[in-house]
Structures are given as structure tokens and as C-alpha cells.
Scaffold this active site. Structure first.
Site, PDB file in Angstrom:
ATOM      1  N   GLY A 130     -22.275 -30.902  43.907  1.00  7.98           N
ATOM      2  CA  GLY A 130     -21.633 -30.963  45.362  1.00  7.98           C
ATOM      3  C   GLY A 130     -20.678 -30.239  45.592  1.00  7.98           C
ATOM      4  O   GLY A 130     -19.794 -30.494  46.607  1.00  7.98           O
ATOM      5  N   CYS A 165     -30.888  -0.120  37.595  1.00  6.81           N
ATOM      6  CA  CYS A 165     -32.099  -0.843  37.458  1.00  6.81           C
ATOM      7  C   CYS A 165     -33.317   0.008  37.945  1.00  6.81           C
ATOM      8  O   CYS A 165     -33.223   1.056  38.463  1.00  6.81           O
ATOM      9  CB  CYS A 165     -32.101  -2.142  38.564  1.00  6.81           C
ATOM     10  SG  CYS A 165     -31.985  -1.822  40.287  1.00  6.81           S
ATOM     11  N   CYS A 169     -32.943   1.180  41.451  1.00  5.96           N
ATOM     12  CA  CYS A 169     -32.144   2.177  41.807  1.00  5.96           C
ATOM     13  C   CYS A 169     -32.431   3.448  41.096  1.00  5.96           C
ATOM     14  O   CYS A 169     -32.103   4.542  41.615  1.00  5.96           O
ATOM     15  CB  CYS A 169     -30.685   1.678  41.316  1.00  5.96           C
ATOM     16  SG  CYS A 169     -30.009   0.699  42.403  1.00  5.96           S
ATOM     17  N   PHE A 227     -30.729 -32.918  45.682  1.00  2.18           N
ATOM     18  CA  PHE A 227     -30.240 -32.257  46.577  1.00  2.18           C
ATOM     19  C   PHE A 227     -31.212 -31.938  47.874  1.00  2.18           C
ATOM     20  O   PHE A 227     -30.734 -32.016  49.180  1.00  2.18           O
ATOM     21  CB  PHE A 227     -30.051 -30.716  46.143  1.00  2.18           C
ATOM     22  CG  PHE A 227     -29.367 -29.784  47.110  1.00  2.18           C
ATOM     23  CD1 PHE A 227     -28.138 -29.864  47.238  1.00  2.18           C
ATOM     24  CD2 PHE A 227     -30.195 -28.921  47.842  1.00  2.18           C
ATOM     25  CE1 PHE A 227     -27.651 -29.073  48.358  1.00  2.18           C
ATOM     26  CE2 PHE A 227     -29.673 -28.017  48.473  1.00  2.18           C
ATOM     27  CZ  PHE A 227     -28.373 -27.995  48.950  1.00  2.18           C
ATOM     28  N   GLN A 284     -20.077 -35.677  40.471  1.00 10.51           N
ATOM     29  CA  GLN A 284     -19.802 -35.557  41.760  1.00 10.51           C
ATOM     30  C   GLN A 284     -18.311 -35.830  42.124  1.00 10.51           C
ATOM     31  O   GLN A 284     -17.426 -35.484  41.353  1.00 10.51           O
ATOM     32  CB  GLN A 284     -20.605 -36.509  42.592  1.00 10.51           C
ATOM     33  CG  GLN A 284     -22.074 -36.162  42.680  1.00 10.51           C
ATOM     34  CD  GLN A 284     -22.512 -34.783  43.287  1.00 10.51           C
ATOM     35  OE1 GLN A 284     -21.690 -34.480  44.090  1.00 10.51           O
ATOM     36  NE2 GLN A 284     -23.508 -34.091  43.171  1.00 10.51           N
ATOM     37  N   ASP A 289     -26.680 -21.375  39.097  1.00  6.42           N
ATOM     38  CA  ASP A 289     -28.067 -21.069  39.748  1.00  6.42           C
ATOM     39  C   ASP A 289     -27.907 -20.836  41.330  1.00  6.42           C
ATOM     40  O   ASP A 289     -26.595 -21.604  41.949  1.00  6.42           O
ATOM     41  CB  ASP A 289     -29.090 -22.202  39.845  1.00  6.42           C
ATOM     42  CG  ASP A 289     -28.675 -23.246  40.719  1.00  6.42           C
ATOM     43  OD1 ASP A 289     -28.078 -24.135  40.623  1.00  6.42           O
ATOM     44  OD2 ASP A 289     -29.701 -23.388  42.001  1.00  6.42           O
ATOM     45  N   ASP A 303     -34.090 -29.061  38.924  1.00 12.90           N
ATOM     46  CA  ASP A 303     -33.093 -29.980  39.463  1.00 12.90           C
ATOM     47  C   ASP A 303     -33.986 -31.261  39.578  1.00 12.90           C
ATOM     48  O   ASP A 303     -35.133 -31.432  39.384  1.00 12.90           O
ATOM     49  CB  ASP A 303     -32.583 -29.296  40.808  1.00 12.90           C
ATOM     50  CG  ASP A 303     -33.933 -29.292  41.813  1.00 12.90           C
ATOM     51  OD1 ASP A 303     -34.849 -29.725  41.554  1.00 12.90           O
ATOM     52  OD2 ASP A 303     -33.520 -28.863  42.807  1.00 12.90           O
ATOM     53  N   SER A 304     -33.132 -32.302  39.977  1.00 10.25           N
ATOM     54  CA  SER A 304     -33.592 -33.760  40.085  1.00 10.25           C
ATOM     55  C   SER A 304     -34.416 -33.819  41.582  1.00 10.25           C
ATOM     56  O   SER A 304     -35.063 -34.813  41.565  1.00 10.25           O
ATOM     57  CB  SER A 304     -32.650 -34.550  40.196  1.00 10.25           C
ATOM     58  OG  SER A 304     -31.619 -34.443  40.995  1.00 10.25           O
ATOM     59  N   GLY A 305     -34.238 -33.123  42.379  1.00  5.60           N
ATOM     60  CA  GLY A 305     -34.714 -33.470  43.868  1.00  5.60           C
ATOM     61  C   GLY A 305     -33.850 -33.941  44.657  1.00  5.60           C
ATOM     62  O   GLY A 305     -33.921 -34.075  45.587  1.00  5.60           O
ATOM     63  N   HIS A 323     -33.566  -5.631  42.688  1.00  4.44           N
ATOM     64  CA  HIS A 323     -32.395  -5.061  42.515  1.00  4.44           C
ATOM     65  C   HIS A 323     -31.350  -6.182  42.329  1.00  4.44           C
ATOM     66  O   HIS A 323     -30.266  -6.286  41.504  1.00  4.44           O
ATOM     67  CB  HIS A 323     -32.068  -4.174  43.541  1.00  4.44           C
ATOM     68  CG  HIS A 323     -30.769  -3.705  43.631  1.00  4.44           C
ATOM     69  ND1 HIS A 323     -30.003  -2.744  42.705  1.00  4.44           N
ATOM     70  CD2 HIS A 323     -29.660  -4.471  44.314  1.00  4.44           C
ATOM     71  CE1 HIS A 323     -28.549  -2.795  42.819  1.00  4.44           C
ATOM     72  NE2 HIS A 323     -28.271  -3.561  43.735  1.00  4.44           N
ATOM     73  N   ASP A 346     -29.005 -37.357  41.400  1.00  2.46           N
ATOM     74  CA  ASP A 346     -27.809 -37.908  41.943  1.00  2.46           C
ATOM     75  C   ASP A 346     -27.605 -37.754  43.353  1.00  2.46           C
ATOM     76  O   ASP A 346     -28.573 -37.426  43.783  1.00  2.46           O
ATOM     77  CB  ASP A 346     -26.665 -36.779  41.455  1.00  2.46           C
ATOM     78  CG  ASP A 346     -26.969 -35.408  42.027  1.00  2.46           C
ATOM     79  OD1 ASP A 346     -28.120 -35.019  41.967  1.00  2.46           O
ATOM     80  OD2 ASP A 346     -26.103 -34.612  41.994  1.00  2.46           O
ATOM     81  N   CYS A 352     -25.726   1.425  39.205  1.00  2.05           N
ATOM     82  CA  CYS A 352     -26.751   0.700  38.808  1.00  2.05           C
ATOM     83  C   CYS A 352     -28.110   1.647  38.239  1.00  2.05           C
ATOM     84  O   CYS A 352     -28.308   2.512  38.782  1.00  2.05           O
ATOM     85  CB  CYS A 352     -27.572  -0.351  40.077  1.00  2.05           C
ATOM     86  SG  CYS A 352     -28.539  -1.416  39.655  1.00  2.05           S
TER      87      CYS A 352
END
Lengths: 371, 371
Positions: free
Chosen positions: A218, A308, A311, A98, A191, A268, A94-96, A337, A148, A306
Site C-alpha cells: 500500500g 554489463c 554497455c 493488488f 497496510q 520488486d 504476489d496474491s493477486g 541493461h 490483502d 557500467c
């Protein structure tokens, strides 16, 4: 030649869901995709091999954190983030933006950028479009994000209007400053708060820059989910069909379904990893709290649907015991999990889109919750 | 037929080192062996598969902890400790004696046993030879330990004399109470403080019970190492040659060498896992503190002579970054390295004994530290 290219494989017959493929210098990312978050250069409580085993083909790391500690030049000299953290697949930073905007009283915005104080030691720093790109170039992720302003919710229309105009100006500075487009691809960020016309304006403005991908920022910042969905509905159709679309900071199962249905390709969120450390597991029957006394003698798996690693090998009773005993293994297993659960959900969505039964798959998920 | 049997493969030409093999219901343990500690039913910060990958063939778990939380009956119903914690190899449980005696003001000793209060919630409990065996039978480890008094250091001769006599009486009660000898083997524990004649007396008394293995307890509790070695020298030769010998609570590399040289076959200690969580790594060049500023830009491995997963994939700079960032992965990776380091050290000792060059191997280890 751009570092990252997007291949649109199929569009759902009804609704906006898409099946795609992101080609990156570190392998293919099948979309729609969920990206686990490795804030400080590590997906918390996970070995990178486990993250890959869960099915993740790309992870996100935070520019703000890596810049402050250990410093982007150390990461660069370690062979970039890939080498530093021993992650062989794709990475997005990310750009920093946030993070510095989240600092509240500790930061000040100007046209130049954002002056802020470190949350670690109070030291003074300046983050600007150029600085963010410079750091991200040193970190070496496959996908880097424009600097941004992630405006708060609620916010006045006039605040959002000014903010998104600045975000557009900053985006042009980011694009101008970013040189090594053959190894790293820059994505722009839309945005516009929860104002439909401003979202549309922002979408039109950012796509003029002709970048290899676009994100929607945003949102998921406190507004009702219905408003988030509405914003996606008005703005996503304005983004170019042949470019990937990334909805930032979103990762609850319902939002993943609703986002995919509205044409989102990438997501994400810290949710699956963060709630795991607090003893919460995502399951096909809804979220469960591992501390619950009813699990004391329950020798079945976290999620009966599940398969995984967790599990297959551990019981609710054991996981509850680990959490109550303060064992790190509790966080390790619940994180494994939760990530496997979300990756499996995304795999299911991809297959459903391919087979023209996305709505059915989504309905089945919601029906399972009520069981 | 005893659950656990010992095969003496080779005795060193000089000194007391032995190469052996412990046959257990959950596989073979090559000796001399180091047992990682899984206090609460988990080796801290490690997946069981990682513990096995490090080379550990047996782990230790604590009766006191499992009794208080989650309770031995829950563990029994989960398929015993093996099933509960997903560990397929051998397990040894201690008796709980060490922990209840460590409670200080919270416990009271009588001939019957030890009355104590839980360190978790202050609740009242009674641990006796019979109770300890009952719990350990429910936990289902391959090797279980007699309930003894681990006397403090320093302690009066008269205290130790009374204490070891009671430990011998308790050992007989443990043996009488333990029934399922075909699935679990009971080991007796020698005591005697740092009094050579009392150590010899205890050795003679406990071996009269004819058990499948014997431990040396009450050492590494604060006395000088030279005294510990002296106690081993006078008492180990009194233990039967065809039975395994287990030195409890010892795990620093130098003590492992000195113990093996004096005829010890098994060791356990929290040291490698505990120091890892504090940022300390065991290496062939001595211990290092990962916080050290000199590692900030050091992109080499923890230990240039180690080929473990951690040393193959991560740099000192990354490990330092993880520790300073408070990432759990720091504990996970340092623990994995420390356990791999000790297991490799033990493998080296076993091979050296086989090839009649134990002293040479030991000297090489000490020479490496000074490099």
C-alpha cells in the site's frame, strides 16, 4: 521446518540497513535484493538465462495473471512456475490482491473476498484468501503472499482502518489455508495507508501470526515519497528483526536506497523493465531517453560506469537506431541493461553494508546523478 | 587479392549439390549456407550471440533500410555494420534494388537509376549503381551486391529482356565504381524472369564481368516453384563452377533442398524470422501454429527431433501461453528455434553431400513431414 529462512548477517552501525541472506528451496537470495517482475510468467523481453546473468536470484510473478491465463493447473502440471518458465532460481508470487483491487468498477469487495471481472474476456471470478493461496500453491513459488487489500491513495482514515482490519482477518485465513509450508513460505502484508498509527497497528497485528516474512504494502501508490519514508520509519522497527522485510512495488534507485536505509530487505517493481520498453535507461548519471537526437552519432556506451553486456557491446547510436526502427532488440537490450544496473546497485549496497560505508555509497550515487 | 574467395570441397556424385567454403575477412562460411536476415542492422528478436549460437556464419542486412535510417555514414563511423550491430562474423548487404523496385508507385526507373520516395517520411532519393556501391562501401559488409532490377512476376518477355540488359549495364557500372575489393567482394546478379533463354543470356552476360560470386535474383517472387526450379536448371550450369552461387530471397525448407540439389551455395530469406513473430514454428514434422488449442496442455517440445536451446528448455504449452499473452519472449524463442532449425538442416545437407547421401537426406526430410 519452513521453506524459506532468513539469516541476518550484519546490521549497519548507523541507520537501519541490514545485510542478510534468504535461504529458499531454489537457492540463496542475498539481501537487500531487487526482484525483477515476470508478470505473465516471463520477465518481459528477457531470456531467463539473461535475467540470471544480470544477477537476479529471485523473480516475482503475478498470481492474477497466471490464474486467468494460462490457468494455475496448467502451470502446476508443467512442473510449477519454475518448470513452466525455465527459471531455476527462487520465485515469489504476489496474491493477486493488488491487481483485483486495481480493476476499479470491475470488482466488488465483501468479507468473503473480491468478486471481479477478467480484464481479458470479462468473465466473472472470485478471489478470496483461500482462493489466492490455492492458486499460489498450484503455481509453486518459494514465497507466496497473503491476500490483502492494497488501499488507494488518498483514502479516508476510516476506510483504511476498516480495510486493514479486514486484511488482518484475511491474513489469518491465508495462514490457516496454507498447508505445504515446507516447500512454500507465506509472507504477511502490512497496510495502513499513510496513517502512522494505523501502520503501527497493522504491523503489530500481522506479526502476531508469526510468519517467515513480512511485506509492506500500500505504499508507492501515488503518495509523496517523504510520506512513504515516514511510514517505513514508524512501522519497520515494529517488524521482527530476524524476519525478512519486503517493500512491495518499489524499484526506483532513490527509493531502493531510502528503503534499504530504513531496514528493507526485498523490493520488486516493473519500473526497470517497463521504462526500457519505452526507450528509457537507468544510468549512474541519471535516466536517459534513448530517442534523444543527441545520441544520433554517440558511439559511447549507455553508461560509462557500467560493464554489463549491453554497455560492453552496443553504442548509444545503435540503441537509438533500434528504438527508432521499432526493433524488439531495443527493448531486449534496454531491459537487460536496466536490470543489470539495478542488480549492480544492490550488490554495491550489500558490499557497502558489509564494509560499514552504506551512507558513503548512497552519497556517491546521488553525487553521480548531478555530474 | 579478393576479399572473399570460394573453395569448392566436393561435388555430389549425382545431381548438382556442392560442398564448399567461403573465406571472408570475418571468418569462414561453410556452404551450402542459409543467411538470416537483419533488415535494419539486427536479426529481429535475437541477440547476435544467439544468432551465432544457432550456427549462422553470415547474416544479410539491407542497404535500403540502413541508408534511410540511420544513414550509412553513421554506420561507417560506428565501425561499419560489424561494429554497429555487434556481429563478428561475415555480413552480406543487398543492393537496395529489391526494396526500391518494391515501392511501386513511389519509384521511377531511368537508365541512371531509380528515383524513389522513402517509405518512412516520403523524402526523395535516387538509387543508382554508383550510389548503391557507395552506400555498401560505407556499410562495410564482406559481400556486397550489384544494383539490379528485380522484375515482377508475371512480366512480358520484352520487359524482362530490356530489364536484364539494363541490369547487365548496371553491373558493369557497379564493378567500375567498386574500389576496395580487398575488403569487400562484389557479387553480380542474374535476372531473366521465367524465360529460360533470357536466364541463360543473363548468366552469360554477368559472368563476363569475372566477379568473385554470382547471385540468382528475380525468383521466388510469386511464380510456381516448378518454374523456379526450371530456371535454376537451365542457368546455374552456366555459372562458373569455382564461384559461389547465391539464390536470393529463398528460405523454405523444401526450396533449400531443391536449390542445393541444383547447385546453389547460399540462401537468404526473412521467412524463419517473420513467421516466428506470427507464432509459426518450422519443425521436422512440418510447420506448426503455436496458437493451436491442442497445445494448451502439451508439455513436450516444439520439435521432438530438435535439440536447440528452445526445444531443450520450453514446452509447447509455455510457448502458446507466451504468444497468447503478447509476450515478446514468444517471438524471441520461436525465432531462435526457427533459425536453429534451418541451420541444422543446412548442416545436415553439408554432411550428407560430404558422405554422398544427399538424396537420402532429402528423402528422409520429406518422409518426416508426412509422419
Amino acid at each position: 521446518m519452513q521453506a524459506v529462512s532468513f539469516e541476518l548477517i550484519k546490521k549497519a552501525a548507523r541507520g537501519g540497513a541490514r545485510r542478510g541472506r534468504l535461504h529458499t528451496p531454489h537457492g540463496v537470495v542475498e539481501t537487500p535484493a531487487f526482484m525483477p517482475v515476470g508478470t505473465a510468467g516471463a520477465v518481459k523481453a528477457m531470456l531467463p538465462e539473461q535475467v540470471a546473468e544480470c544477477g537476479a536470484e529471485i523473480v516475482l510473478s503475478n498470481t492474477y495473471h497466471m490464474y486467468l491465463r494460462p490457468g494455475e493447473l496448467i502451470v502446476r502440471d508443467a512442473g510449477g512456475l519454475h518448470g513452466f518458465m525455465n527459471w531455476k532460481r527462487a520465485i515469489l508470487t504476489d496474491s493477486g490482491g493488488f491487481q483485483v483491487f486495481s480493476l476499479g468498477a470491475l470488482r466488488k469487495i465483501t468479507e468473503e473476498g473480491v468478486a471481479f471481472r477478467s480484464h481479458i474476456d470479462g468473465s466473472r471470478h472470485m478471489m478470496s484468501p483461500e482462493k489466492s493461496i490455492e492458486i499460489q500453491n498450484a503455481l509453486g513459488a518459494d514465497i507466496i503472499m497473503a491476500f490483502d487489500e492494497c488501499a488507494p491513495y488518498p483514502a479516508d482514515r476510516s476506510y483504511i482502518e476498516n480495510s486493514l482490519a479486514r486484511t488482518t482477518r484475511w491474513l489469518k485465513r491465508c495462514k490457516d489455508f496454507h498447508k505445504n509450508t515446507e516447500t512454500q513460505s507465506l509472507f504477511g502484508i502490512m497496510q495502513g495507508g499513510v496513517y502512522a498509527d494505523l501502520r503501527m497497528r497493522s504491523a503489530n497485528e500481522i506479526t502476531e501470526t508469526d510468519l517467515p516474512g513480512y511485506a509492506i504494502g500500500g505504499l508507492s501508490v501515488g503518495e509523496p515519497k517523504s510520506l512513504m519514508y515516514e511510514m517505513l520509519e514508524v512501522s519497520v522497527p515494529l517488524l521482527p528483526e530476524q524476519k525478512p522485510r519486503y517493500l512491495m512495488g518499489v524499484g526506483s534507485p532513490d527509493c531502493l536506497f531510502e528503503g534499504v536505509e530504513r531496514g528493507i530487505d526485498m523490493f520488486d517493481c516493473v519500473l526497470p523493465t517497463r521504462v526500457a520498453r519505452n526507450g528509457r535507461a537507468l544510468t549512474s548519471q541519471g535516466n536517459i531517453n534513448i530517442k534523444n537526437a543527441r545520441f544520433e552519432r554517440d558511439f559511447s556506451a549507455l553508461d560509462p560506469n557500467c560493464d554489463c553486456y549491453v554497455c560492453r557491446n552496443y553504442s548509444l547510436a545503435y540503441l537509438r537506431h533500434l528504438f527508432k526502427s521499432g526493433e524488439m532488440l531495443s527493448s531486449m537490450l534496454l531491459t537487460a541493461h536496466n536490470l543489470a544496473f539495478l542488480q549492480k546497485l544492490m550488490r554495491g549496497m550489500r558490499l557497502a553494508i558489509e564494509e560499514d560505508r552504506f551512507a558513503e555509497y548512497k552519497n556517491k550515487y546521488y553525487a553521480g546523478l548531478q555530474a
